[in-house]
Write a protein that holds these residues in place. Structure first.
Motif, mmCIF file in Angstrom:
data_model
loop_
_atom_site.group_PDB
_atom_site.id
_atom_site.type_symbol
_atom_site.label_atom_id
_atom_site.label_comp_id
_atom_site.label_asym_id
_atom_site.label_seq_id
_atom_site.Cartn_x
_atom_site.Cartn_y
_atom_site.Cartn_z
ATOM 1 N N GLU A 64 0.979 -1.127 -0.062
ATOM 2 C CA GLU A 64 0.044 0.117 0.131
ATOM 3 C C GLU A 64 0.962 1.213 0.008
ATOM 4 O O GLU A 64 2.016 1.248 0.444
ATOM 5 C CB GLU A 64 -0.930 0.040 1.335
ATOM 6 C CG GLU A 64 -1.949 -1.180 1.161
ATOM 7 C CD GLU A 64 -2.649 -1.171 2.608
ATOM 8 O OE1 GLU A 64 -3.789 -1.686 2.430
ATOM 9 O OE2 GLU A 64 -2.215 -0.930 3.773
ATOM 10 N N HIS A 86 -8.012 2.103 -5.949
ATOM 11 C CA HIS A 86 -8.145 2.595 -4.610
ATOM 12 C C HIS A 86 -7.507 1.913 -3.410
ATOM 13 O O HIS A 86 -7.281 2.471 -2.329
ATOM 14 C CB HIS A 86 -9.735 3.119 -4.299
ATOM 15 C CG HIS A 86 -10.438 3.986 -5.323
ATOM 16 N ND1 HIS A 86 -11.869 4.493 -5.309
ATOM 17 C CD2 HIS A 86 -9.754 4.678 -6.172
ATOM 18 C CE1 HIS A 86 -11.792 5.414 -6.296
ATOM 19 N NE2 HIS A 86 -10.793 5.501 -6.874
ATOM 20 N N LEU A 89 -4.429 2.611 -2.061
ATOM 21 C CA LEU A 89 -3.901 3.918 -1.546
ATOM 22 C C LEU A 89 -4.488 4.127 -0.024
ATOM 23 O O LEU A 89 -5.769 3.711 0.366
ATOM 24 C CB LEU A 89 -4.641 5.035 -2.229
ATOM 25 C CG LEU A 89 -4.235 4.964 -3.993
ATOM 26 C CD1 LEU A 89 -4.830 6.040 -4.376
ATOM 27 C CD2 LEU A 89 -2.553 5.153 -3.882
ATOM 28 N N ILE A 91 -5.386 7.119 2.598
ATOM 29 C CA ILE A 91 -5.106 8.603 2.847
ATOM 30 C C ILE A 91 -4.885 8.711 4.087
ATOM 31 O O ILE A 91 -5.498 8.436 5.249
ATOM 32 C CB ILE A 91 -6.639 9.050 2.546
ATOM 33 C CG1 ILE A 91 -7.149 8.717 1.202
ATOM 34 C CG2 ILE A 91 -6.716 10.643 2.532
ATOM 35 C CD1 ILE A 91 -6.179 9.066 -0.009
ATOM 36 N N LEU A 110 -14.691 8.945 1.392
ATOM 37 C CA LEU A 110 -13.475 8.185 0.982
ATOM 38 C C LEU A 110 -13.379 6.985 1.017
ATOM 39 O O LEU A 110 -13.120 5.992 0.433
ATOM 40 C CB LEU A 110 -12.359 9.007 1.447
ATOM 41 C CG LEU A 110 -12.065 10.570 1.205
ATOM 42 C CD1 LEU A 110 -10.897 11.133 1.965
ATOM 43 C CD2 LEU A 110 -11.672 10.485 -0.301
ATOM 44 N N TYR A 115 -11.139 3.929 -0.594
ATOM 45 C CA TYR A 115 -9.884 4.145 -0.082
ATOM 46 C C TYR A 115 -9.796 3.885 1.538
ATOM 47 O O TYR A 115 -10.645 3.988 2.348
ATOM 48 C CB TYR A 115 -9.564 5.596 -0.037
ATOM 49 C CG TYR A 115 -9.591 6.231 -1.430
ATOM 50 C CD1 TYR A 115 -8.263 5.992 -2.196
ATOM 51 C CD2 TYR A 115 -10.617 6.827 -1.896
ATOM 52 C CE1 TYR A 115 -8.435 6.784 -3.320
ATOM 53 C CE2 TYR A 115 -10.649 7.573 -3.127
ATOM 54 C CZ TYR A 115 -9.437 7.429 -3.779
ATOM 55 O OH TYR A 115 -9.329 7.875 -5.235
#
Length: 409
Positions: A64, A86, A89, A91, A110, A115
């Motif tokens: 990741e 997604h 990733l 965040i 999100l 995510y």
């Protein structure tokens, strides 16, 4: 734009993820960036730009990437900025994202898009206040140097058992071993893996592509020594092995470049050595992070050569970067490690004493990879260099490594 990839490890010091550290510009060169201009382009997520530029393929499929966002860029159209899947990733938010309805709704959006979320830079006093934000997180980063980290870990384990707790800012192997022993941490971040260790040696795993290419090169009837040397130079383990062997043949003569070493050995002996070495190692595992670091340093230093007025020293700079982790690989002090391969001249001077014309390049490479942006900016100012060319050199080294990685799969 200053951006660097920082590895995140499991308890076996195997890389499990990467985090992006960035800074917009050199505040020393452009003081206005500290004022209103620092918010220019604030809706862009800088880390996503790096991923899109270098290609998600640069990072192995099971890893990741943690992408930091600000209280403004968290509202950016991330799908527009980056086409990466997604689920790859994470965040990464901090304490500027307040626990208000506005931000909580955005974080939920999100997560609904696939995510993952992580949080950092929150103090113990803020744990309760951030309850609704923390409940949405997949990861929580605890700063080893700013928190009573084991106490904070126990709090998270009790209150948020589904969150993966990560220990950050670890600068020695002793601290890493202590945190590992206490248990309960999913990832570890810091410079600890770059310092020499005295036990638990890690074999340097070479890139398969180099073995295959070397076989193709040296088994031609009249292969070029220089071409073989250049391919060997992409692999830390082969480079060390070749120089050890060649230096045993010399008397009071240190080898300064790989082409020099290949010439000393000659076609016949070089072919024999490569065939023997390659057959045994062709099916080795993919390179570990130390090997990756070594290769990136080597190419980054080479790309920086023109900026430092060292166009005629590219081979020495490459070798310097390649051997800058020799102490880690051989688990010996750098001076002792270099004696084993008899690296001479300016490369040795830079690695052992940090002096000579190559040393400033090595220092820049180390500061940049650690995302020590204040020091990077200070050095840029003193050297009268712009951010752009240095950042471009780092990006080119990532792309170069990406090509090696893609071909080797």
């Amino acid at each position: 734009m200053l951006m660097a990839l920082i590895p995140l490890f499991d308890e076996n010091i195997a890389v499990q993820a990467y985090s992006i550290f960035s800074q917009k510009d050199n505040f020393f060169l452009d003081p206005m960036m500290l004022g209103t201009r620092q918010n220019d382009g604030a809706t862009n997520v800088e880390g996503l730009e790096l991923i899109e530029s270098m290609g998600i393929e640069t990072i192995p499929d099971d890893k990741e990437i943690f992408v930091p966002v600000t209280n403004v860029s968290v509202f950016a159209d991330m799908e527009e900025q980056c086409s990466a899947p997604h689920e790859r990733l994470v965040i990464l938010v901090d304490n500027t994202v307040s626990p208000t309805d506005l931000y909580i709704r955005r974080l939920k959006e999100l997560k609904a898009k696939g995510y993952k979320l992580a949080i950092r830079k929150i103090s113990i006093d803020d744990f309760a206040k951030y309850k609704d934000v923390i409940n949405l997180m997949d990861y929580a980063f605890l700063n080893n140097q700013k928190l009573p980290i084991d106490m904070a870990k126990l709090y998270f384990k009790r209150m948020y058992p589904k969150i993966k707790v990560c220990a950050g800012n670890i600068d020695t192997m002793e601290i890493f071993e202590s945190l590992k022993k206490s248990g309960g941490y999913h990832l570890f971040e810091g410079s600890f893996y770059r310092v020499p260790v005295t036990k638990g040696a890690h074999e340097v795993a070479p890139l398969k592509v180099n073995y295959i290419k070397l076989l193709n090169v040296v088994n031609n009837d009249d292969f070029k020594l220089a071409e073989a040397a250049d391919v060997i130079g992409r692999d830390t383990a082969l480079t060390i092995s070749l120089l050890k062997m060649v230096n045993r043949m010399t008397v009071n003569s240190g080898i300064t470049t790989l082409r020099h070493a290949a010439a000393m050995l000659g076609q016949k002996e070089l072919r024999k050595w490569i065939n023997t070495a390659v057959v045994d190692k062709l099916y080795a595992d993919k390179p570990n992070e130390v090997t990756r670091l070594s290769l990136l340093r080597a190419k980054f230093a080479e790309y920086l050569a023109p900026l430092y007025g060292l166009r005629n020293k590219t081979e020495e700079l490459f070798l310097m970067g390649l051997f800058s982790v020799l102490d880690v690989i051989l688990e010996k002090p750098m001076e002792e490690a270099l004696k084993m391969v008899m690296v001479a001249g300016e490369v040795r001077e830079a690695l052992v004493s940090g002096t000579g014309i190559l040393a400033p390049v090595l220092d820049m490479v180390r500061q940049y990879e650690a995302a020590n942006w204040p020091e990077v900016c200070r050095q840029l100012l003193l050297a009268k260099m712009e951010v752009g060319p240095v950042s471009d050199a780092y990006m080119k080294s990532l792309l170069w490594y990406r090509e090696l990685h893609l071909i080797s799969e």
